[in-house]
Design a protein around this motif. Structure first.
Motif, mmCIF file in Angstrom:
data_model
loop_
_atom_site.group_PDB
_atom_site.id
_atom_site.type_symbol
_atom_site.label_atom_id
_atom_site.label_comp_id
_atom_site.label_asym_id
_atom_site.label_seq_id
_atom_site.Cartn_x
_atom_site.Cartn_y
_atom_site.Cartn_z
ATOM 1 N N LEU A 38 25.570 36.018 44.885
ATOM 2 C CA LEU A 38 25.830 34.779 44.141
ATOM 3 C C LEU A 38 25.963 35.067 42.645
ATOM 4 O O LEU A 38 26.924 34.640 41.991
ATOM 5 C CB LEU A 38 24.682 33.799 44.391
ATOM 6 C CG LEU A 38 24.932 32.360 43.965
ATOM 7 C CD1 LEU A 38 25.970 31.730 44.875
ATOM 8 C CD2 LEU A 38 23.646 31.550 44.028
ATOM 9 N N LEU A 39 25.014 35.868 42.125
ATOM 10 C CA LEU A 39 25.060 36.223 40.694
ATOM 11 C C LEU A 39 26.298 37.062 40.396
ATOM 12 O O LEU A 39 26.979 36.855 39.388
ATOM 13 C CB LEU A 39 23.808 37.033 40.316
ATOM 14 C CG LEU A 39 22.516 36.260 40.164
ATOM 15 C CD1 LEU A 39 21.346 37.227 39.991
ATOM 16 C CD2 LEU A 39 22.605 35.325 38.955
ATOM 17 N N GLY A 40 26.580 38.001 41.309
ATOM 18 C CA GLY A 40 27.692 38.924 41.096
ATOM 19 C C GLY A 40 29.037 38.238 41.147
ATOM 20 O O GLY A 40 30.011 38.730 40.548
ATOM 21 N N ALA A 58 33.932 33.417 39.422
ATOM 22 C CA ALA A 58 34.050 31.949 39.407
ATOM 23 C C ALA A 58 34.410 31.476 37.997
ATOM 24 O O ALA A 58 35.246 30.580 37.816
ATOM 25 C CB ALA A 58 32.728 31.331 39.868
ATOM 26 N N TRP A 59 33.802 32.109 36.985
ATOM 27 C CA TRP A 59 34.067 31.739 35.587
ATOM 28 C C TRP A 59 35.530 32.034 35.237
ATOM 29 O O TRP A 59 36.202 31.237 34.589
ATOM 30 C CB TRP A 59 33.099 32.513 34.679
ATOM 31 C CG TRP A 59 33.286 32.311 33.203
ATOM 32 C CD1 TRP A 59 33.485 33.269 32.278
ATOM 33 C CD2 TRP A 59 33.279 31.056 32.481
ATOM 34 N NE1 TRP A 59 33.600 32.727 31.028
ATOM 35 C CE2 TRP A 59 33.484 31.365 31.122
ATOM 36 C CE3 TRP A 59 33.136 29.725 32.860
ATOM 37 C CZ2 TRP A 59 33.552 30.385 30.128
ATOM 38 C CZ3 TRP A 59 33.198 28.735 31.865
ATOM 39 C CH2 TRP A 59 33.401 29.077 30.531
ATOM 40 N N LEU A 60 36.030 33.179 35.735
ATOM 41 C CA LEU A 60 37.416 33.556 35.468
ATOM 42 C C LEU A 60 38.375 32.548 36.123
ATOM 43 O O LEU A 60 39.363 32.127 35.507
ATOM 44 C CB LEU A 60 37.662 34.974 36.008
ATOM 45 C CG LEU A 60 38.948 35.663 35.587
ATOM 46 C CD1 LEU A 60 39.062 35.747 34.072
ATOM 47 C CD2 LEU A 60 39.013 37.071 36.180
ATOM 48 N N VAL A 61 38.047 32.150 37.357
ATOM 49 C CA VAL A 61 38.896 31.171 38.054
ATOM 50 C C VAL A 61 38.887 29.847 37.277
ATOM 51 O O VAL A 61 39.918 29.197 37.089
ATOM 52 C CB VAL A 61 38.399 30.964 39.517
ATOM 53 C CG1 VAL A 61 39.128 29.818 40.190
ATOM 54 C CG2 VAL A 61 38.583 32.253 40.318
ATOM 55 N N TRP A 62 37.714 29.489 36.780
ATOM 56 C CA TRP A 62 37.585 28.260 35.964
ATOM 57 C C TRP A 62 38.517 28.337 34.754
ATOM 58 O O TRP A 62 39.254 27.405 34.439
ATOM 59 C CB TRP A 62 36.117 28.119 35.530
ATOM 60 C CG TRP A 62 35.891 27.001 34.547
ATOM 61 C CD1 TRP A 62 36.025 27.071 33.189
ATOM 62 C CD2 TRP A 62 35.520 25.649 34.840
ATOM 63 N NE1 TRP A 62 35.747 25.862 32.613
ATOM 64 C CE2 TRP A 62 35.437 24.960 33.610
ATOM 65 C CE3 TRP A 62 35.235 24.964 36.018
ATOM 66 C CZ2 TRP A 62 35.095 23.626 33.526
ATOM 67 C CZ3 TRP A 62 34.880 23.623 35.936
ATOM 68 C CH2 TRP A 62 34.813 22.962 34.696
ATOM 69 N N LEU A 63 38.467 29.495 34.063
ATOM 70 C CA LEU A 63 39.291 29.667 32.855
ATOM 71 C C LEU A 63 40.784 29.635 33.195
ATOM 72 O O LEU A 63 41.590 29.154 32.406
ATOM 73 C CB LEU A 63 38.944 30.988 32.152
ATOM 74 C CG LEU A 63 37.545 31.073 31.537
ATOM 75 C CD1 LEU A 63 37.299 32.459 30.965
ATOM 76 C CD2 LEU A 63 37.352 30.020 30.446
ATOM 77 N N VAL A 64 41.145 30.151 34.373
ATOM 78 C CA VAL A 64 42.552 30.126 34.799
ATOM 79 C C VAL A 64 43.010 28.672 34.914
ATOM 80 O O VAL A 64 44.081 28.306 34.443
ATOM 81 C CB VAL A 64 42.732 30.864 36.156
ATOM 82 C CG1 VAL A 64 44.107 30.575 36.755
ATOM 83 C CG2 VAL A 64 42.536 32.365 35.983
ATOM 84 N N HIS A 111 42.127 42.632 32.074
ATOM 85 C CA HIS A 111 41.071 43.293 31.292
ATOM 86 C C HIS A 111 39.689 42.863 31.747
ATOM 87 O O HIS A 111 38.794 43.684 31.908
ATOM 88 C CB HIS A 111 41.247 42.991 29.806
ATOM 89 C CG HIS A 111 42.266 43.885 29.170
ATOM 90 N ND1 HIS A 111 42.089 44.473 27.950
ATOM 91 C CD2 HIS A 111 43.480 44.311 29.589
ATOM 92 C CE1 HIS A 111 43.154 45.214 27.661
ATOM 93 N NE2 HIS A 111 44.012 45.117 28.633
ATOM 94 N N ARG A 112 39.530 41.555 31.947
ATOM 95 C CA ARG A 112 38.190 41.077 32.332
ATOM 96 C C ARG A 112 37.768 41.663 33.670
ATOM 97 O O ARG A 112 36.623 42.088 33.840
ATOM 98 C CB ARG A 112 38.170 39.550 32.412
ATOM 99 C CG ARG A 112 38.097 38.920 31.038
ATOM 100 C CD ARG A 112 37.967 37.425 31.162
ATOM 101 N NE ARG A 112 38.075 36.808 29.843
ATOM 102 C CZ ARG A 112 37.225 35.912 29.383
ATOM 103 N NH1 ARG A 112 36.209 35.531 30.115
ATOM 104 N NH2 ARG A 112 37.396 35.383 28.192
ATOM 105 N N LEU A 113 38.701 41.684 34.649
ATOM 106 C CA LEU A 113 38.330 42.203 35.974
ATOM 107 C C LEU A 113 37.977 43.691 35.894
ATOM 108 O O LEU A 113 37.022 44.152 36.526
ATOM 109 C CB LEU A 113 39.479 41.970 36.974
ATOM 110 C CG LEU A 113 39.694 40.510 37.387
ATOM 111 C CD1 LEU A 113 40.991 40.363 38.179
ATOM 112 C CD2 LEU A 113 38.522 39.999 38.238
#
Ligand code: HEM
Length: 189
Positions: free
Chosen positions: A15-17, A22-28, A43-45
């Motif tokens: 869940l933490l990992g 999830a944050w990246l998908v939110w930003l997308v 870059h983030r991935l």
């Protein structure tokens, strides 16, 4: 600390990992990735993958210091593979548009991509054998196979440093961390 790590259920590490994803998908969907979102995703991935790779590498040396996170090593390793595989797919699908000719030309133009691909390729057998059945079936060979972790992390870091052209302080710190952890791992008891 050890009590906390032991009490932490396996699913909570997942869940933490998965939170950075999830944050990246939110930003997308809701914006926040800047003027070149594809590059930002790539870059983030890559960076998150590196965090998990190095996190996995730290587990053995930490154990010598009395911090036992061994129980969560499999989840951390699989999360590293997941993020690096997504990093690769972001390049192939979002950046290259699945155009094989363009991908081939990009590989020739940026040879450091080969190092990354080799690193990912070494991680694949590790991910595929990260299950109880494979551990039982492979026995000692499983341990030997998992030595691939070290060249995989070194290739990942070399790929990261090379793509910078002029290596930043952060880049040198990552290299120092990886070399330090590998040295600690092989230091005689
Ligand atoms: C062990 C495997 C790998 C690791 C640890 C890794 C890690 C990284 C890191 C940390 C970055 C820089 C991120 C930043 O500056 O914030 C990066 C950049 C990049 N990686 Fe990887 N990577 C790996 C494999 C791959 C693979 C398989 C590909 C695809 C062929 C790839 C393509 C790229 C690209 C296109 C960039 C951006 C380069 C640029 O902006 O000029 N990487 N990678």
């Amino acid at each position: 600390m050890n009590q906390l790590l032991r009490a932490l259920p396996g699913w909570s590490v997942w869940l933490l990992g998965l939170m950075p994803l999830a944050w990246l998908v939110w930003l997308v969907f809701f914006g926040g990735l800047g003027v070149d979102p594809v590059k930002e995703i790539e870059h983030r991935l890559g960076k998150i993958g590196l965090w998990f790779l190095v996190g996995g590498l730290a587990i053995s040396p930490l154990r010598r210091l009395g911090v036992n996170a061994l129980r969560h090593r499999r989840a951390i390793g699989l999360l590293a593979f997941l993020y690096v595989a997504l990093h690769f797919l972001a390049w192939l699908i979002l950046d290259m548009g699945m155009l094989w000719g363009q991908a081939g030309r990009d590989l020739l133009r940026r040879p450091y991509l080969f190092l990354g691909i080799l690193g990912l390729a070494l991680m694949l057998p590790l991910a595929l054998t990260s299950n109880d059945a494979s551990i039982r079936r492979l026995g000692r060979a499983w341990r030997r196979l998992h030595w691939l972790t070290y060249p995989a992390v070194l290739l990942g870091v070399a790929h990261y440093l090379w793509q910078m052209r002029i290596v930043s302080t952060e880049g040198w710190l990552w290299l120092a961390a990886v070399l330090g952890l590998i040295l600690l791992r092989f230091r005689p008891r």
